[in-house]
Design a protein around this motif. Structure first.
Motif, PDB file in Angstrom:
ATOM      1  N   GLU A 178       0.801  -1.235   0.000  1.00  0.00           N
ATOM      2  CA  GLU A 178       0.000   0.000   0.000  1.00  0.00           C
ATOM      3  C   GLU A 178       0.827   1.275   0.000  1.00  0.00           C
ATOM      4  OE1 GLU A 178      -3.212  -0.482   2.967  1.00  0.00           O
ATOM      5  OE2 GLU A 178      -4.373  -0.769   1.121  1.00  0.00           O
ATOM      6  N   GLY A 179       2.129   1.150   0.160  1.00  0.00           N
ATOM      7  CA  GLY A 179       2.978   2.332   0.158  1.00  0.00           C
ATOM      8  C   GLY A 179       4.285   2.022   0.846  1.00  0.00           C
ATOM      9  N   VAL A 180       4.932   3.071   1.340  1.00  0.00           N
ATOM     10  CA  VAL A 180       6.204   2.910   2.037  1.00  0.00           C
ATOM     11  C   VAL A 180       5.909   2.866   3.536  1.00  0.00           C
ATOM     12  CG1 VAL A 180       8.495   3.900   2.426  1.00  0.00           C
ATOM     13  CG2 VAL A 180       7.356   4.187   0.197  1.00  0.00           C
ATOM     14  N   PHE A 181       6.410   1.840   4.184  1.00  0.00           N
ATOM     15  CA  PHE A 181       6.146   1.642   5.607  1.00  0.00           C
ATOM     16  C   PHE A 181       7.367   2.008   6.449  1.00  0.00           C
ATOM     17  CE2 PHE A 181       2.013  -0.486   5.963  1.00  0.00           C
ATOM     18  CZ  PHE A 181       1.736  -0.684   4.622  1.00  0.00           C
ATOM     19  N   THR A 182       7.115   2.205   7.745  1.00  0.00           N
ATOM     20  CA  THR A 182       8.214   2.533   8.659  1.00  0.00           C
ATOM     21  C   THR A 182       9.188   1.364   8.813  1.00  0.00           C
ATOM     22  OG1 THR A 182       6.760   1.851  10.459  1.00  0.00           O
ATOM     23  CG2 THR A 182       6.917   4.219  10.022  1.00  0.00           C
ATOM     24  N   ALA A 183       8.747   0.165   8.468  1.00  0.00           N
ATOM     25  CA  ALA A 183       9.609  -1.021   8.470  1.00  0.00           C
ATOM     26  C   ALA A 183       8.946  -2.050   7.567  1.00  0.00           C
ATOM     27  CB  ALA A 183       9.766  -1.580   9.883  1.00  0.00           C
ATOM     28  N   ASP A 184       9.640  -3.144   7.273  1.00  0.00           N
ATOM     29  CA  ASP A 184       9.056  -4.179   6.434  1.00  0.00           C
ATOM     30  C   ASP A 184       7.880  -4.826   7.165  1.00  0.00           C
ATOM     31  OD1 ASP A 184       8.404  -6.411   4.964  1.00  0.00           O
ATOM     32  OD2 ASP A 184      10.487  -6.976   4.565  1.00  0.00           O
ATOM     33  N   PRO A 185       6.637  -4.650   6.663  1.00  0.00           N
ATOM     34  CA  PRO A 185       5.459  -5.164   7.382  1.00  0.00           C
ATOM     35  C   PRO A 185       5.462  -6.690   7.546  1.00  0.00           C
ATOM     36  CG  PRO A 185       4.815  -3.903   5.418  1.00  0.00           C
ATOM     37  CD  PRO A 185       6.301  -3.973   5.417  1.00  0.00           C
ATOM     38  N   ARG A 186       6.245  -7.389   6.703  1.00  0.00           N
ATOM     39  CA  ARG A 186       6.320  -8.847   6.865  1.00  0.00           C
ATOM     40  C   ARG A 186       7.157  -9.218   8.091  1.00  0.00           C
ATOM     41  NH1 ARG A 186       8.513  -9.601   0.933  1.00  0.00           N
ATOM     42  NH2 ARG A 186       9.658  -7.880   1.857  1.00  0.00           N
ATOM     43  N   VAL A 187       8.005  -8.279   8.506  1.00  0.00           N
ATOM     44  CA  VAL A 187       8.876  -8.529   9.666  1.00  0.00           C
ATOM     45  C   VAL A 187       8.301  -7.856  10.911  1.00  0.00           C
ATOM     46  CG1 VAL A 187      11.223  -8.271  10.568  1.00  0.00           C
ATOM     47  CG2 VAL A 187      10.876  -8.584   8.115  1.00  0.00           C
ATOM     48  N   VAL A 188       7.805  -6.640  10.729  1.00  0.00           N
ATOM     49  CA  VAL A 188       7.276  -5.853  11.848  1.00  0.00           C
ATOM     50  C   VAL A 188       5.782  -5.631  11.595  1.00  0.00           C
ATOM     51  CG1 VAL A 188       7.514  -3.686  13.134  1.00  0.00           C
ATOM     52  CG2 VAL A 188       9.507  -4.684  12.000  1.00  0.00           C
ATOM     53  N   PRO A 189       4.929  -6.438  12.234  1.00  0.00           N
ATOM     54  CA  PRO A 189       3.498  -6.395  11.902  1.00  0.00           C
ATOM     55  C   PRO A 189       2.843  -5.040  12.184  1.00  0.00           C
ATOM     56  CG  PRO A 189       4.026  -8.289  13.300  1.00  0.00           C
ATOM     57  CD  PRO A 189       5.252  -7.455  13.239  1.00  0.00           C
ATOM     58  N   ASP A 190       3.338  -4.275  13.155  1.00  0.00           N
ATOM     59  CA  ASP A 190       2.681  -2.996  13.418  1.00  0.00           C
ATOM     60  C   ASP A 190       3.413  -1.814  12.763  1.00  0.00           C
ATOM     61  OD1 ASP A 190       4.798  -3.114  15.107  1.00  0.00           O
ATOM     62  OD2 ASP A 190       3.692  -2.623  16.944  1.00  0.00           O
ATOM     63  N   ALA A 191       4.157  -2.110  11.689  1.00  0.00           N
ATOM     64  CA  ALA A 191       4.777  -1.029  10.916  1.00  0.00           C
ATOM     65  C   ALA A 191       3.672  -0.120  10.377  1.00  0.00           C
ATOM     66  CB  ALA A 191       5.579  -1.620   9.760  1.00  0.00           C
ATOM     67  N   ARG A 192       3.965   1.189  10.313  1.00  0.00           N
ATOM     68  CA  ARG A 192       2.953   2.139   9.857  1.00  0.00           C
ATOM     69  C   ARG A 192       3.254   2.633   8.452  1.00  0.00           C
ATOM     70  NH1 ARG A 192       3.937   6.393  12.339  1.00  0.00           N
ATOM     71  NH2 ARG A 192       5.667   5.540  13.527  1.00  0.00           N
ATOM     72  N   LEU A 193       2.196   2.966   7.721  1.00  0.00           N
ATOM     73  CA  LEU A 193       2.375   3.520   6.390  1.00  0.00           C
ATOM     74  C   LEU A 193       2.739   4.999   6.506  1.00  0.00           C
ATOM     75  CD1 LEU A 193       0.607   2.592   3.277  1.00  0.00           C
ATOM     76  CD2 LEU A 193       0.486   5.008   3.814  1.00  0.00           C
ATOM     77  N   LEU A 194       3.724   5.450   5.740  1.00  0.00           N
ATOM     78  CA  LEU A 194       4.126   6.855   5.756  1.00  0.00           C
ATOM     79  C   LEU A 194       3.365   7.594   4.662  1.00  0.00           C
ATOM     80  CD1 LEU A 194       7.963   6.192   5.985  1.00  0.00           C
ATOM     81  CD2 LEU A 194       6.615   7.352   7.749  1.00  0.00           C
ATOM     82  N   PRO A 195       2.549   8.592   5.014  1.00  0.00           N
ATOM     83  CA  PRO A 195       1.810   9.319   3.972  1.00  0.00           C
ATOM     84  C   PRO A 195       2.745  10.127   3.069  1.00  0.00           C
ATOM     85  CG  PRO A 195       1.039   9.934   6.195  1.00  0.00           C
ATOM     86  CD  PRO A 195       2.232   9.068   6.371  1.00  0.00           C
ATOM     87  N   VAL A 196       3.830  10.650   3.645  1.00  0.00           N
ATOM     88  CA  VAL A 196       4.803  11.433   2.875  1.00  0.00           C
ATOM     89  C   VAL A 196       6.198  11.047   3.336  1.00  0.00           C
ATOM     90  CG1 VAL A 196       5.689  13.758   2.394  1.00  0.00           C
ATOM     91  CG2 VAL A 196       3.241  13.416   2.741  1.00  0.00           C
ATOM     92  N   ILE A 197       7.127  10.981   2.384  1.00  0.00           N
ATOM     93  CA  ILE A 197       8.525  10.802   2.767  1.00  0.00           C
ATOM     94  C   ILE A 197       9.383  11.637   1.823  1.00  0.00           C
ATOM     95  CG2 ILE A 197       8.836   8.693   1.360  1.00  0.00           C
ATOM     96  CD1 ILE A 197      10.666   7.665   3.667  1.00  0.00           C
TER      97      ILE A 197
END
Ligand code: ASP
Ligand code: MG
Length: 335
Positions: A178-197
């Motif tokens: 869905e976008g760029v996350f704060t960490a790899d969501p497959r590794v860190v389940p509660d990683a958040r999506l960054l609206p802007v980077i």
């Protein structure tokens, strides 16, 4: 005034089978019907690039660059033709173009060519005729008139380069996340999506192993000020915008974490703590082209210290052979 121009990149998963190909065609059709002009860069279907590389490895041990570059873009060529057929069926005029036909001129570095120029007149003409221009990703024609491949993930670069060259209003990277996350969501389940980077932060993440975009494409976007939206083909989530972020310095916070699982850590225990030791350890590794990334030396105690470093795990076996000799020479306790 001309209608807004959108450049869209579709990744391999997005066009992974016939049904998904039609879903992508529908997505393009909606964008066209909202009054946009559209240029598409498309990847090979699913894991096709891997399959072609695997085939090449089975047939040949030498992988001649020119022939590799004839082979690999065949995947993208197949995808672009099929996508145009799907568009035709739903009444969206389109035309497919190889990298060469699209005027993407590269240097002569086979398997990892760099774009040196885009002569976009055919793409422009297609747009002027009211067509969607579908360009095979990750490919071009060299200054020696050979077919070239831009490297793994090169379709991102095709899209951003076209957006820069055509002065697009938007560049969308459509992918399976869905976008760029704060960490790899497959590794860190509660990683958040960054609206802007910001470009710089995205570049940092990509270099550290975040797979979402090719590093070169981020760089190209940065240099040319192309605002890039990374979003999913399979949902309506707005995704992540990559753009100049003037707040970076002020905010000065960690934005994300990239993960690389292919790293080995080596420790030399009980190394004599005297000048010249670092050279004795790392010079032979450098001579053997073993990549050393992080180096940590512990506080010394009783004239000895521990020294750790990280290397790509593929280099570990080779490093190991050298390190035993180094250990003996220095009189270190163990590796
Ligand atoms: N299909 C190529 C690859 O897998 C190019 C791309 O997808 O960007 O690397
Ligand atoms: Mg990719």
């Amino acid at each position: 005034m001309a209608a807004p121009l959108v450049v869209m990149k579709f990744g391999g998963t997005s066009v992974g089978d016939a049904e998904r190909m039609r879903t992508v065609a529908d997505y393009i059709a909606r964008t066209v019907r909202r009054g946009n002009r559209v240029v598409v860069a498309v990847s090979a279907m699913g894991k096709e690039t891997d399959d072609l590389l695997h085939l090449a490895a089975q047939v040949s041990g030498t992988h001649p660059g020119r022939e590799m570059d004839m082979l690999i873009p065949a995947g993208e060529r197949k995808a672009m033709a099929l996508l145009c057929m799907a568009l035709h069926d739903i009444g969206v005029p389109s035309a497919s173009f190889t990298g060469s036909q699209a005027g993407i001129i590269t240097d002569t570095e086979h398997t990892k060519a760099k774009i040196v120029d885009i002569r976009a007149d055919r793409i422009q003409a297609a747009l002027d005729e009211g067509r969607v221009a579908v360009v095979g990703g990750a490919q071009g024609v060299s200054t020696d008139r050979e077919v070239t491949f831009l490297g793994r993930g090169g379709t991102d670069t095709t899209a951003v380069a076209l957006a820069a060259r055509l002065g697009a209003d938007r560049c969308e990277i459509l992918t399976d996340v869905e976008g760029v996350f704060t960490a790899d969501p497959r590794v860190v389940p509660d990683a958040r999506l960054l609206p802007v980077i910001g470009y710089e932060e995205m570049l940092e993440l990509a270099q550290q192993g975040a797979q979402v975009m090719q590093t070169r494409a981020v760089e190209l976007g940065w240099v040319n000020g192309v605002v890039i939206a990374v979003r999913s083909t399979f949902s309506n989530h707005p995704g992540t915008l990559i753009r100049e972020d003037p707040l970076v310095e002020q905010r000065n916070k960690v934005r994300g974490l990239a993960t690389d699982r292919h790293v080995a850590k080596v420790t030399l225990v009980g190394v004599p703590d005297r000048p010249g030791v670092a050279h004795a350890v790392f010079a032979p590794l450098a001579d053997a082209s073993i990549n050393v990334d992080m180096i940590v030396q512990n506080v010394g105690h009783a004239g000895t210290t521990d020294r750790s470093f990280t290397s790509p795990s593929v280099d570990l076996a080779r490093a190991d052979r050298l390190l035993e000799a180094i250990r003996r020479e220095l009189g270190a306790a163990e590796v």
